[in-house]
Design an enzyme around this catalytic site. Structure first.
Site, PDB file in Angstrom:
ATOM      1  N   LYS A   1       6.081 -59.488  87.100  1.00  0.00           N
ATOM      2  CA  LYS A   1       6.251 -58.131  87.615  1.00  0.00           C
ATOM      3  C   LYS A   1       7.101 -58.250  88.869  1.00  0.00           C
ATOM      4  O   LYS A   1       6.686 -58.893  89.852  1.00  0.00           O
ATOM      5  CB  LYS A   1       4.892 -57.526  87.949  1.00  0.00           C
ATOM      6  CG  LYS A   1       4.988 -56.118  88.492  1.00  0.00           C
ATOM      7  CD  LYS A   1       3.642 -55.551  88.831  1.00  0.00           C
ATOM      8  CE  LYS A   1       3.818 -54.150  89.390  1.00  0.00           C
ATOM      9  NZ  LYS A   1       2.555 -53.504  89.679  1.00  0.00           N
TER      10      LYS A   1
ATOM     11  N   LYS B   1      10.062 -54.610  79.689  1.00  0.00           N
ATOM     12  CA  LYS B   1       8.613 -54.813  79.609  1.00  0.00           C
ATOM     13  C   LYS B   1       8.332 -56.225  79.124  1.00  0.00           C
ATOM     14  O   LYS B   1       9.170 -56.852  78.489  1.00  0.00           O
ATOM     15  CB  LYS B   1       8.004 -53.801  78.652  1.00  0.00           C
ATOM     16  CG  LYS B   1       8.014 -52.383  79.218  1.00  0.00           C
ATOM     17  CD  LYS B   1       7.139 -51.460  78.414  1.00  0.00           C
ATOM     18  CE  LYS B   1       7.072 -50.087  79.054  1.00  0.00           C
ATOM     19  NZ  LYS B   1       6.392 -50.067  80.357  1.00  0.00           N
TER      20      LYS B   1
ATOM     21  N   ASP C   1       9.485 -38.764  90.981  1.00  0.00           N
ATOM     22  CA  ASP C   1       9.747 -40.105  90.460  1.00  0.00           C
ATOM     23  C   ASP C   1       8.928 -41.004  91.367  1.00  0.00           C
ATOM     24  O   ASP C   1       9.305 -41.253  92.514  1.00  0.00           O
ATOM     25  CB  ASP C   1      11.253 -40.417  90.574  1.00  0.00           C
ATOM     26  CG  ASP C   1      11.575 -41.826  90.093  1.00  0.00           C
ATOM     27  OD1 ASP C   1      10.634 -42.634  89.938  1.00  0.00           O
ATOM     28  OD2 ASP C   1      12.757 -42.118  89.879  1.00  0.00           O
ATOM     29  N   HIS C   2       7.766 -41.448  90.857  1.00  0.00           N
ATOM     30  CA  HIS C   2       6.823 -42.114  91.766  1.00  0.00           C
ATOM     31  C   HIS C   2       7.421 -43.356  92.398  1.00  0.00           C
ATOM     32  O   HIS C   2       6.974 -43.811  93.449  1.00  0.00           O
ATOM     33  CB  HIS C   2       5.505 -42.433  91.047  1.00  0.00           C
ATOM     34  CG  HIS C   2       5.601 -43.558  90.077  1.00  0.00           C
ATOM     35  ND1 HIS C   2       5.926 -43.368  88.770  1.00  0.00           N
ATOM     36  CD2 HIS C   2       5.427 -44.883  90.237  1.00  0.00           C
ATOM     37  CE1 HIS C   2       5.945 -44.539  88.159  1.00  0.00           C
ATOM     38  NE2 HIS C   2       5.646 -45.476  89.020  1.00  0.00           N
TER      39      HIS C   2
ATOM     40  N   LYS D   1       7.417 -45.183  96.858  1.00  0.00           N
ATOM     41  CA  LYS D   1       7.017 -46.514  97.315  1.00  0.00           C
ATOM     42  C   LYS D   1       7.683 -46.805  98.654  1.00  0.00           C
ATOM     43  O   LYS D   1       8.861 -46.549  98.840  1.00  0.00           O
ATOM     44  CB  LYS D   1       7.427 -47.582  96.293  1.00  0.00           C
ATOM     45  CG  LYS D   1       6.635 -47.512  94.988  1.00  0.00           C
ATOM     46  CD  LYS D   1       7.121 -48.568  94.026  1.00  0.00           C
ATOM     47  CE  LYS D   1       6.487 -48.418  92.657  1.00  0.00           C
ATOM     48  NZ  LYS D   1       5.053 -48.681  92.626  1.00  0.00           N
TER      49      LYS D   1
ATOM     50  N   LYS E   1       8.245 -36.814  85.436  1.00  0.00           N
ATOM     51  CA  LYS E   1       9.304 -37.299  84.567  1.00  0.00           C
ATOM     52  C   LYS E   1       8.740 -37.512  83.166  1.00  0.00           C
ATOM     53  O   LYS E   1       7.530 -37.664  83.037  1.00  0.00           O
ATOM     54  CB  LYS E   1       9.899 -38.584  85.135  1.00  0.00           C
ATOM     55  CG  LYS E   1       9.094 -39.843  84.793  1.00  0.00           C
ATOM     56  CD  LYS E   1       9.847 -41.077  85.152  1.00  0.00           C
ATOM     57  CE  LYS E   1       9.056 -42.301  84.766  1.00  0.00           C
ATOM     58  NZ  LYS E   1       9.363 -42.935  83.539  1.00  0.00           N
TER      59      LYS E   1
ATOM     60  N   ARG F   1      -6.529 -27.775  78.155  1.00  0.00           N
ATOM     61  CA  ARG F   1      -7.030 -27.206  76.889  1.00  0.00           C
ATOM     62  C   ARG F   1      -8.524 -27.449  76.685  1.00  0.00           C
ATOM     63  O   ARG F   1      -9.209 -26.632  76.089  1.00  0.00           O
ATOM     64  CB  ARG F   1      -6.283 -27.829  75.717  1.00  0.00           C
ATOM     65  CG  ARG F   1      -4.844 -27.353  75.597  1.00  0.00           C
ATOM     66  CD  ARG F   1      -4.283 -27.708  74.223  1.00  0.00           C
ATOM     67  NE  ARG F   1      -2.895 -27.293  74.094  1.00  0.00           N
ATOM     68  CZ  ARG F   1      -1.863 -28.088  74.305  1.00  0.00           C
ATOM     69  NH1 ARG F   1      -2.046 -29.347  74.655  1.00  0.00           N
ATOM     70  NH2 ARG F   1      -0.639 -27.637  74.179  1.00  0.00           N
TER      71      ARG F   1
ATOM     72  N   ASP G   1      13.281 -44.502  79.943  1.00  0.00           N
ATOM     73  CA  ASP G   1      12.032 -44.583  80.701  1.00  0.00           C
ATOM     74  C   ASP G   1      12.238 -45.128  82.113  1.00  0.00           C
ATOM     75  O   ASP G   1      11.545 -44.723  83.038  1.00  0.00           O
ATOM     76  CB  ASP G   1      11.038 -45.483  79.945  1.00  0.00           C
ATOM     77  CG  ASP G   1       9.639 -45.405  80.516  1.00  0.00           C
ATOM     78  OD1 ASP G   1       9.155 -44.276  80.721  1.00  0.00           O
ATOM     79  OD2 ASP G   1       9.028 -46.458  80.779  1.00  0.00           O
TER      80      ASP G   1
ATOM     81  N   HIS H   1      14.279 -44.262  87.563  1.00  0.00           N
ATOM     82  CA  HIS H   1      13.911 -45.165  88.659  1.00  0.00           C
ATOM     83  C   HIS H   1      15.095 -46.014  89.130  1.00  0.00           C
ATOM     84  O   HIS H   1      15.419 -46.072  90.315  1.00  0.00           O
ATOM     85  CB  HIS H   1      12.824 -46.148  88.213  1.00  0.00           C
ATOM     86  CG  HIS H   1      11.557 -45.512  87.759  1.00  0.00           C
ATOM     87  ND1 HIS H   1      11.073 -44.356  88.317  1.00  0.00           N
ATOM     88  CD2 HIS H   1      10.656 -45.889  86.822  1.00  0.00           C
ATOM     89  CE1 HIS H   1       9.930 -44.051  87.710  1.00  0.00           C
ATOM     90  NE2 HIS H   1       9.667 -44.960  86.809  1.00  0.00           N
TER      91      HIS H   1
END
Lengths: 340, 521
Positions: B377, B372, B209-210, B214, B180, B71, B267, B272
């Site tokens: 991680k 989260k 789906d990143h 991997k 997604k 845009r 999410d 995933h």
């Protein structure tokens, strides 16, 4: 690092390896195990190349869990140095062991048996040979017999042409060993770029009307291999020392121009029909090649990155690709024929 | 001398004899790639750096064009400058370099447009045709929907309206990559699928789906199907349970507005984590080709036992983080995040126990969790095996553990096996030890980031790592009862876990009820 005076005292070397591993590695109470994936045997006898070879061997060995056995036949080394290094990675302990042996005073039999006794059994053995002689050396023949992969760099050898002849013979004498020459492996991006010209079907027929080949490089081996590769792919025959003959019997002169740094190709020029196909290092960035076509098939200049030219990366690739390479072998045999 | 010449192909063309044996990753088909949402964060942070790195690594085809559509008002020149800045900041290969950047930039074009306006899509069509002529892009088109999901149907409709759909194409191919989430629930996903199918065929749709790009996710297939020692025990006779964890330390990172309507279940779990479940539980495919793999993934997802709404509280737990410490630094609670309702009941942690009703997995629980602001991680799949059938070591064997195989996805990608060994010494004393394999150090090579891998795969037409509609639909069906129940029962005491912790206590209770416990994050 520990020093042992006698290079043939295998028991002392083994004991020191064990001690060094326990001292630098995880304690007895640890619950982590670790692995070695190869024996990496490196032979060097040229003082001028010694540091170059040792630095790269060390870099590769550090990255891959391995036992590095350096057979140092220069006068700079004497006795045996043993060291072991560990590092933590993702909860795993990576162990690298290094045995650096001064072998200038040892006969070939001792060097071979010493290497065998110090090798970890049941894993691959990669031999990186940086010696002046190949098949004429009984040490080389003996070590090659026990290797899964033999790695040489004919462009780093003083007897470049003779080395390539001997490599040709190596293929028939050691059919079960994967042979790699860094000089040929270095050419992969150039081969890809030359092939790119002819991915366009409209230009492909020009491959069969090549009239002249010019290669500029800093050492002979790369230029010879590139010519040998083209010749073998296009079914050219050898006309004379510096010329091929195509399938229609037309002679294709091959001009090898010494220019630029050792081990680096500078440019490749193919005259084909009424066009000239040129791939040359860019003036702005030596890691980029400008591809152009002049003449009736003229195309705008395209820039492509020159990939994977680091010697350490090439050594790694040779280790990871452990089967025989038919394209390399046919190119090598073509070069041997060209050299006469 | 060996001949390198091949025989002519069926179409009469002589293959390039110089290509034999060359290990080239380069994509052979020329193409235009069109990014919708070209001014967005995803394009700047991920997609354009990925494209530039594909160029640097010589993966892009010789003839390619890139068109951004968005845009915001800007010229081709502005777009190139903006993308240069983005690549300089976010590319893994560092700042752009000449002369490659100029070569790349000349192929970048920009069309300003609203997703509602057919006139601007006609401009896009003109640019595509101009690229075909000037850049030799051969009529092949790859669309990338990097827009908010709400505009997916509009873009698809406009493409068809101006003749940019695959059915209007005289030559070449058309594919579309869809980011997604594919829908926000089962009904919206089906509605979106209906719209997309009006223009595209399923084989032309690449739902990205990143996570699946991997390297360690792909390694699951290699571990299972390139080794003989795991498959014989990969079933209910030997496996006690499977835990799949996708834990993050980050919060909503400025995406509070989106996350408020999503939550951890939508999410992460629905896409995933369910994809990981499918890879670990599916039957061996007959080949690694896209449809064979996706057939098996669909079959196993179809075999998941439906969760009845009245069972939801027994097989699931949810949580929301409050303020806490991450790596020693104080972080706010979810309700204090930007664009988040101060009384929000959106879950930032979800765990679910699934059962798979098939011959292989009957009775084996699959525990899935994602959250989260957790302690670390950490993403992994842990397959815990049953105990030994008979203990012969008496007291010495008191510390014998169940064997566990852990596929570590991030960070420190690798595989570890926990088994029992005798402690050295005169007495028989047994304890657990870990044998680790790390991909990075084992092979000493760096793998390409997920977006580079996936965009390249879509350009090649390899859909193996993209999710097919039937699997998306099954995954939505599996989570819908949970979503329904959670939406109805909004009177929940949030926040219920501290940022930087292992998650909410009710998640622990879920496993305690089964006499099991979560692996530590």
């Amino acid at each position: 690092m520990s020093h042992i005076e006698s290079p043939t005292d295998v028991a002392a070397i083994q004991e020191q390896l064990h001690k060094s591993r326990v001292e630098s590695g995880p304690g007895a109470a640890s619950t982590s195990a670790s692995v070695a994936t190869m024996n990496f045997v490196v032979f060097v006898d040229d003082p001028a190349h010694r540091v170059w070879v040792l630095v790269r061997a060390q870099l590769v060995a550090q990255k891959h869990p391995s036992r590095l056995i350096v057979l140092d036949s220069t006068s700079a080394a004497s006795g045996v140095e043993v060291s072991s290094a560990t590092r933590e990675n993702g909860g795993a302990t990576i162990v690298n062991e290094r045995v650096h042996i001064g072998v200038s005073t040892l006969d070939h039999g001792s060097i071979i048996s010493l290497t065998q006794e110090l090798s970890v059994p049941d894993i691959e053995t990669v031999l990186w040979w940086s010696g002046a002689r190949l098949l004429q050396s009984r040490t080389f023949s003996g070590l090659a017999q026990h290797a899964t992969t033999v790695l040489v760099d004919s462009s780093g050898m003083a007897r470049g042409e003779e080395t390539i002849r001997e490599l040709g013979e190596f293929l028939s004498r050691f059919p079960s060993v994967a042979l790699r020459d860094l000089a040929f492996m270095r050419l992969a991006p150039w081969q890809d770029m030359i092939a790119q010209f002819f991915d366009d079907p409209a230009l492909r027929e020009d491959l069969f009307s090549i009239t002249r080949l010019q290669i500029e490089s800093g050492s002979d081996a790369e230029a010879l291999y590139l010519a040998g590769w083209l010749g073998s792919r296009l079914s050219w025959e050898i006309a004379e020392r510096d010329a091929f003959r195509d399938r229609r019997g037309k002679t294709i002169p091959f001009e090898k121009i010494d220019k630029g740094d050792q081990r680096r190709v500078q440019s490749v020029v193919l005259h084909a029909g009424t066009s000239v196909y040129r791939a040359e290092l860019s003036d702005a960035d030596p890691h980029v090649v400008a591809l152009s076509i002049e003449g009736t098939r003229s195309r705008p200049v395209r820039y492509v990155p020159l990939q994977n030219i680091g010697n350490t990366s090439l050594i790694e690739r040779a280790i990871l690709e452990c089967s025989r390479d038919e394209i390399f072998e046919t190119s090598l045999l073509t070069v041997r024929e060209l050299l006469g | 001398m060996a001949s390198g010449l091949g025989t002519r192909r069926a179409d009469g063309a002589m293959p390039n004899p110089l290509r034999a044996g060359l290990d080239s990753n380069r994509i052979s088909d020329p193409l235009n790639i069109i990014f919708f949402g070209a001014s967005g964060d995803l394009t700047k942070r991920m997609l354009m750096p990925a494209m530039y790195n594909l160029r640097l690594n010589d993966v892009l085809p010789t003839n390619f064009g890139i068109i951004g559509f968005s845009r915001s008002a800007k010229s081709h020149y502005d777009f190139r400058e903006e993308m240069k800045e983005a690549i300089d900041e976010f590319s893994r290969s560092g700042p752009t370099k000449e002369p490659l950047w100029t070569d790349f930039a000349e192929r970048l074009h920009y069309i300003q447009g609203s997703f509602d306006d057919p006139e601007e899509f006609k401009e896009l069509k003109k640019q595509i045709e101009e690229n075909d002529e000037k850049l030799g892009t051969g009529g092949n088109r790859l669309y990338y929907l990097a827009t908010p999901p709400g505009v997916f149907p509009k873009v698809v409709q406009q493409l068809a309206a101006v003749g940019l759909g695959p059915k209007d194409q005289a030559k070449g191919w058309t594919r579309i990559i869809v980011e997604k989430p594919f829908g926000t629930d089962l009904d919206s996903a089906r509605a979106l699928q209906t719209e997309v199918m009006k223009v595209f065929e399923e084989s032309q749709v690449y739902r990205i789906d990143h996570y699946l790009g991997k390297e360690p996710v792909q390694d699951i297939m290699a571990l299972r199907f390139a080794n003989v020692m795991f498959e014989p025990i990969w079933n209910r006779l030997y496996v006690d349970s499977v835990q799949i964890t996708a834990a993050e330390t980050v919060g909503v990172e400025g995406r509070g507005g989106y996350y408020e309507h999503a939550g951890a279940l939508r999410d992460m779990i629905q896409n995933h984590v369910m994809n990981l479940l499918a890879l670990v539980a599916m039957e061996p495919p007959i080949s690694p080709h896209a449809n064979d793999v996706r057939d098996e993934k669909f079959k196993v997802l179809s075999a998941m036992r439906p969760i009845l709404e009245d069972q939801v509280s027994k097989v699931t737990a949810r949580g929301q983080y409050g303020p806490g410490l991450i790596e020693g630094k104080a972080v706010p609670g979810y309700r204090e995040e930007e664009s988040v309702d101060p009384s929000s009941v959106t879950e930032t942690y979800a765990c679910v126990k699934f059962l798979i009703d098939n011959w292989r997995w009957a009775g084996v629980p699959f525990y899935l969790r994602s959250g989260k602001r957790l302690a670390r991680k950490h993403s992994e799949i842990a397959v815990k095996f049953r105990g030994i059938p008979h203990r012969i070591f008496g007291e010495a064997g008191d510390q014998i553990e169940n064997n566990t195989l852990v596929m570590k996805i991030q960070p420190d990608e690798g595989v570890s096996i926990r088994f029992n060994a005798k402690v050295p010494g005169p007495k028989m004393h047994i304890r657990g030890v870990t044998m680790d394999f790390n991909y990075g150090t084992g092979f000493g090579v760096e793998s390409a980031p997920a977006y580079e891998r996936l965009i390249a795969d879509a350009m090649r037409g390899d859909a193996t790592l993209f999710t097919r509609w039937d699997a998306v639909e099954q995954a939505w069906q599996a989570v819908m009862p949970i979503l329904g129940r959670w939406t109805d029962s909004r009177n929940i005491d949030f926040p219920n876990y501290l940022a930087g912790s292992q998650g909410p206590q009710n998640a622990d209770a879920l496993l305690v009820a089964d006499e099991r416990e979560w692996r530590r994050i």
